[in-house]
Design a protein around this motif. Structure first.
Motif, PDB file in Angstrom:
ATOM      1  N   LEU A 426       0.834  -1.202   0.000  1.00  0.00           N
ATOM      2  CA  LEU A 426       0.000   0.000   0.000  1.00  0.00           C
ATOM      3  C   LEU A 426       0.871   1.255   0.000  1.00  0.00           C
ATOM      4  O   LEU A 426       0.542   2.246  -0.657  1.00  0.00           O
ATOM      5  CB  LEU A 426      -0.946  -0.009   1.202  1.00  0.00           C
ATOM      6  N   GLU A 427       1.988   1.214   0.715  1.00  0.00           N
ATOM      7  CA  GLU A 427       2.928   2.344   0.677  1.00  0.00           C
ATOM      8  C   GLU A 427       3.453   2.538  -0.741  1.00  0.00           C
ATOM      9  O   GLU A 427       3.552   3.670  -1.226  1.00  0.00           O
ATOM     10  CB  GLU A 427       4.081   2.089   1.646  1.00  0.00           C
ATOM     11  N   TYR A 428       3.773   1.435  -1.412  1.00  0.00           N
ATOM     12  CA  TYR A 428       4.293   1.507  -2.781  1.00  0.00           C
ATOM     13  C   TYR A 428       3.240   2.027  -3.757  1.00  0.00           C
ATOM     14  O   TYR A 428       3.523   2.911  -4.579  1.00  0.00           O
ATOM     15  CB  TYR A 428       4.761   0.118  -3.206  1.00  0.00           C
ATOM     16  N   MET A 429       2.025   1.496  -3.666  1.00  0.00           N
ATOM     17  CA  MET A 429       0.989   1.872  -4.636  1.00  0.00           C
ATOM     18  C   MET A 429       0.530   3.315  -4.478  1.00  0.00           C
ATOM     19  O   MET A 429       0.045   3.926  -5.429  1.00  0.00           O
ATOM     20  CB  MET A 429      -0.209   0.923  -4.518  1.00  0.00           C
ATOM     21  N   LYS A 430       0.685   3.893  -3.303  1.00  0.00           N
ATOM     22  CA  LYS A 430       0.290   5.286  -3.096  1.00  0.00           C
ATOM     23  C   LYS A 430       1.248   6.263  -3.783  1.00  0.00           C
ATOM     24  O   LYS A 430       0.898   7.418  -4.017  1.00  0.00           O
ATOM     25  CB  LYS A 430       0.253   5.600  -1.594  1.00  0.00           C
ATOM     26  N   LEU A 431       2.448   5.796  -4.108  1.00  0.00           N
ATOM     27  CA  LEU A 431       3.463   6.675  -4.693  1.00  0.00           C
ATOM     28  C   LEU A 431       3.118   7.062  -6.125  1.00  0.00           C
ATOM     29  O   LEU A 431       2.583   6.255  -6.893  1.00  0.00           O
ATOM     30  CB  LEU A 431       4.816   5.978  -4.695  1.00  0.00           C
ATOM     31  N   ASP A 432       3.463   8.287  -6.486  1.00  0.00           N
ATOM     32  CA  ASP A 432       3.471   8.646  -7.899  1.00  0.00           C
ATOM     33  C   ASP A 432       4.452   7.699  -8.600  1.00  0.00           C
ATOM     34  O   ASP A 432       5.563   7.473  -8.109  1.00  0.00           O
ATOM     35  CB  ASP A 432       3.937  10.091  -8.054  1.00  0.00           C
ATOM     36  N   PRO A 433       4.063   7.110  -9.737  1.00  0.00           N
ATOM     37  CA  PRO A 433       4.940   6.131 -10.394  1.00  0.00           C
ATOM     38  C   PRO A 433       6.360   6.609 -10.674  1.00  0.00           C
ATOM     39  O   PRO A 433       7.283   5.800 -10.754  1.00  0.00           O
ATOM     40  CB  PRO A 433       4.200   5.835 -11.701  1.00  0.00           C
ATOM     41  N   ILE A 434       6.548   7.924 -10.758  1.00  0.00           N
ATOM     42  CA  ILE A 434       7.898   8.429 -11.049  1.00  0.00           C
ATOM     43  C   ILE A 434       8.869   8.120  -9.903  1.00  0.00           C
ATOM     44  O   ILE A 434      10.084   8.051 -10.090  1.00  0.00           O
ATOM     45  CB  ILE A 434       7.855   9.954 -11.339  1.00  0.00           C
ATOM     46  N   TYR A 435       8.315   7.909  -8.691  1.00  0.00           N
ATOM     47  CA  TYR A 435       9.164   7.632  -7.534  1.00  0.00           C
ATOM     48  C   TYR A 435       9.255   6.145  -7.190  1.00  0.00           C
ATOM     49  O   TYR A 435      10.016   5.765  -6.298  1.00  0.00           O
ATOM     50  CB  TYR A 435       8.641   8.388  -6.316  1.00  0.00           C
TER      51      TYR A 435
END
Length: 691
Positions: A426-435
């Motif tokens: 969930l931490e990963y999926m919340k990120l803007d894909p650029i990060y």
């Protein structure tokens, strides 16, 4: 509630018969021995209120454990709640078991125990801890109930249950809060005349079963339906450990619900809460004027953060109460499994307690040794008494051997929620894909420990409340990207080792956080609402179909041989790829997830063997709301070793998508062998770097 006077109490006896010899005790000496040892697994057939015939006279036998009471009477609507009318006798002084028989009493009678304690003149009217039914809140009386009326029709399910719930069987769980899944009428229905209300157990039976079956889930998991006083606790602050909540109907109505679900081939898991209980004065708290069910020291017997008490797991009678409750639901209601809530809070003496507010164990450690013993006893009893049933631990720490047998020191659960995987993803999926390239380890780390326990991957109710946002609102980007992200995430989740759990509303992308007071937003699935919601639900249905149809996704689910990476290292492109296997190589599936919005043409992928590969699922399919960048043509492997594969194929990776590939049967060795060995070059790799 104070009493004007103490009822006249007969002298107590210690044998199995009253002083007059007229009414024999419902307990045998062996019953009492087992209860004292904490091992009477059918105790609910003795304790509580039971219709009984004595010398040809019909009535109800009452029995309650209250060793510190000096007098008890049964009060109810049948005697005007008069404390002096129906006195109980202390039949078994050593254990503190009180009994009485009230002739002429029948099912449906309301009752409580008026308890007079030896301690500080304490008096209280208490519910029956072993009651099978309760009044609808805010009323709290127990109800005399015979739960053996229902004629079960689920024999076919029970016969195959052990196989259907095997560690190597698909388990896709739809988690449901019955009070807010769907109301009558649904919200947002123009011109609805009927007042908004809960669906009953009998209304839920066909509606929920048909929905779950249509969308491919194998099991329903119910948030606690054990009777509870406060709606806002969602059932996690339970007072009736043997009573299904009256909010949705009677005990027989709940049995009908379970029976109906089973006949459709769906299993039912119940959230069960032995970790704490509320302080409500009518219930277990300070039951007989002493801390009978809770530990007497607040440093060990109270959760201040939750405002609740903690059971005294070191007391055999308390362990018996809880273990018998677990078996009760599995036996009498044919429940298929128990998800045990807040196990970590039981295992650690310092859980949510600052220094100085907890007591170390006898060895000076923080482990709650009595709770460990209780959990082991619980799981041993379930497996011995109800073969085929499962137990699932919500355990949020790194406690070892949660799902390993007790004889090797484990706790003995069947499964454990993988909270680490859930938080990382969930931490990963919340990120803007650029990060995301900087957090690639969030995707791959779970495979370092994926086989240390038998895991369930949970996206539960806890992740869509308290300003955490709904599943769809956790996703970054515009409308299209939010749904694409969520489909890619679900596709990856269904490929990852471990059983699956999804809380209601997440399957169609409800925008609002879950609210226990309101129905789900079902209007989102019908025109003129955005079609993405119905398309997401269609995608979940297809994922569940693939999950059940493909042996590679479950046959070796708890065996490291069932998984291998193709490439876990492509962080620059935020792409991961892996294999899922069964014992038959023909079943092998290839999962590739692209967690950026960048389409990648000509992406070379290592494959485990020569042959012709084809796409069986693509989350970017226009059917599911995607951009329809598919691999519609077969992909023939080339004799170019790549990543972890001895061969490789070239394919297109759609944006923010997960795709699943499979080799066509009988095509091993279909491509021609090379005249000379081919060496990969930088041009073969989409990043230009052959490393």
């Amino acid at each position: 509630m104070s009493a004007p006077h103490l009822p006249q109490q007969p002298d107590s006896g210690t044998n199995n018969q009253s002083q007059t010899g007229e009414i024999p005790s419902i307990f045998s000496e062996f019953d009492l021995y087992l209860f004292g040892q904490g091992k009477h697994f059918y105790l609910y057939e003795k304790m509580g209120a039971h219709p009984r015939v004595v010398d040809g006279v019909e009535g109800v036998n009452f029995a309650v454990w209250a060793p510190n009471a000096r007098a008890i009477s049964v009060i109810g609507d049948f005697n005007g709640w008069n404390r002096s009318t129906n006195l109980m006798e202390l039949r078994h002084q050593e254990l503190g078991v009180w009994e009485t028989f009230i002739p002429g009493l029948r099912e449906g009678a309301l009752y409580k125990y008026a308890i007079y304690s030896r301690n500080n003149n304490y008096t209280a009217d208490k519910i029956d801890p072993y009651a099978f039914a309760s009044e609808l809140r805010p009323n709290t009386a127990s109800i005399v109930q015979d739960i053996r009326h229902h004629q079960w029709q689920d024999a076919a399910w029970l016969e195959q249950r052990a196989q259907r719930q095997d560690l190597n069987a698909p388990l896709s769980i739809y988690e449901v809060h019955l009070g807010s899944w769907r109301h009558v009428p649904e919200r947002h229905v123009p011109g609805a005349a009927e007042e908004d209300r809960f669906m009953t157990y009998r209304e839920l039976a066909p509606a929920l079963t048909d929905y779950v079956k249509a969308h491919g889930f194998t099991h329903i998991e119910l948030l606690p339906i054990t009777e509870y006083p406060f709606d806002g606790s969602w059932g996690y602050q339970c007072t009736g450990y043997y009573a299904p909540t009256s909010r949705f109907g009677t005990p027989e109505d709940f049995q009908y619900f379970i029976d109906y679900v089973h006949q459709a081939g769906i299993g039912v898991i119940l959230d069960w809460v032995p970790s704490h209980f509320p302080k409500d004065g009518h219930a277990l708290a300070y039951f007989d004027g002493t801390h009978l069910y809770e530990h007497p020291d607040p440093r060990k017997g109270e959760h201040k953060e939750w405002g609740t008490y903690v059971f005294d797991y070191g007391r055999s009678e308390v362990r018996n109460f809880l273990v018998a409750s677990a078996l009760f639901w599995l036996r009498e209601y044919h429940i298929d499994g128990l998800r045990v809530d807040a196990v970590a809070s039981m295992l650690y003496l310092d859980y949510l307690r600052p220094a100085g507010e907890w007591i170390p164990n006898e060895h000076g450690g923080r482990e709650h040794l009595e709770a460990v013993t209780f959990l082991q006893q619980l799981n041993e009893a379930v497996y011995a008494e109800v073969p085929g049933a499962v137990t699932i631990a919500e355990e949020s720490s790194a406690w070892p051997l949660v799902t390993r047998p007790t004889y090797v020191g484990g706790l003995g659960f069947t499964h454990k929620w993988n909270m680490g995987w859930m938080h990382d993803m969930l931490e990963y999926m919340k990120l803007d894909p650029i990060y995301r390239r900087n957090y690639h380890n969030n995707i791959t780390f779970s495979l370092m420990y994926a086989y240390s326990e038998n895991y369930v991957l949970p996206l539960s109710h806890d992740e869509v409340v308290h300003i955490k946002g709904s599943m769809i609102n956790k996703m970054p980007g515009d409308l299209w990207q939010k749904f694409a992200n969520l489909r890619a995430f679900y596709g990856y989740m269904w490929g990852h080792p471990g059983k699956k759990l999804l809380f209601m509303g997440g399957e169609f992308g409800q925008w609002a956080e879950w609210n226990y007071k309101e129905s789900l937003d079902w209007h989102l699935l019908a025109p003129p609402s955005d079609p993405h919601h119905a398309q997401l639900l269609d995608f979940i249905s297809r994922l569940n179909q693939v999950y059940q149809d493909e042996p590679a996704l479950s046959a070796l689910d708890c065996d490291p041989a069932g998984f291998s990476w193709i490439d876990p290292h492509d962080s620059d492109n935020s792409v991961i790829s892996f294999l899922r296997r069964s014992k038959d190589d023909e079943d092998t599936l290839l999962f590739i997830s692209n967690f950026t919005p960048v389409p990648r043409q000509g992406y070379r992928l290592g494959v485990p063997a020569s042959g012709i590969y084809y796409e069986i699922l693509n989350s970017d399919d226009a059917r599911y709301g995607g951009s329809h960048l598919l691999n519609s043509e077969d992909m023939t492997s080339e004799p170019i070793p790549w990543q972890s594969g001895s061969r490789s194929i070239v394919l297109t990776l759609p944006p923010l998508a997960t795709i699943i590939l499979k080799r066509r049967p009988g095509t091993i060795g279909s491509e021609p062998e090379p005249l000379e060995e081919q060496v990969p070059t930088s041009s073969d790799h989409p990043s230009g770097d052959p490393s």
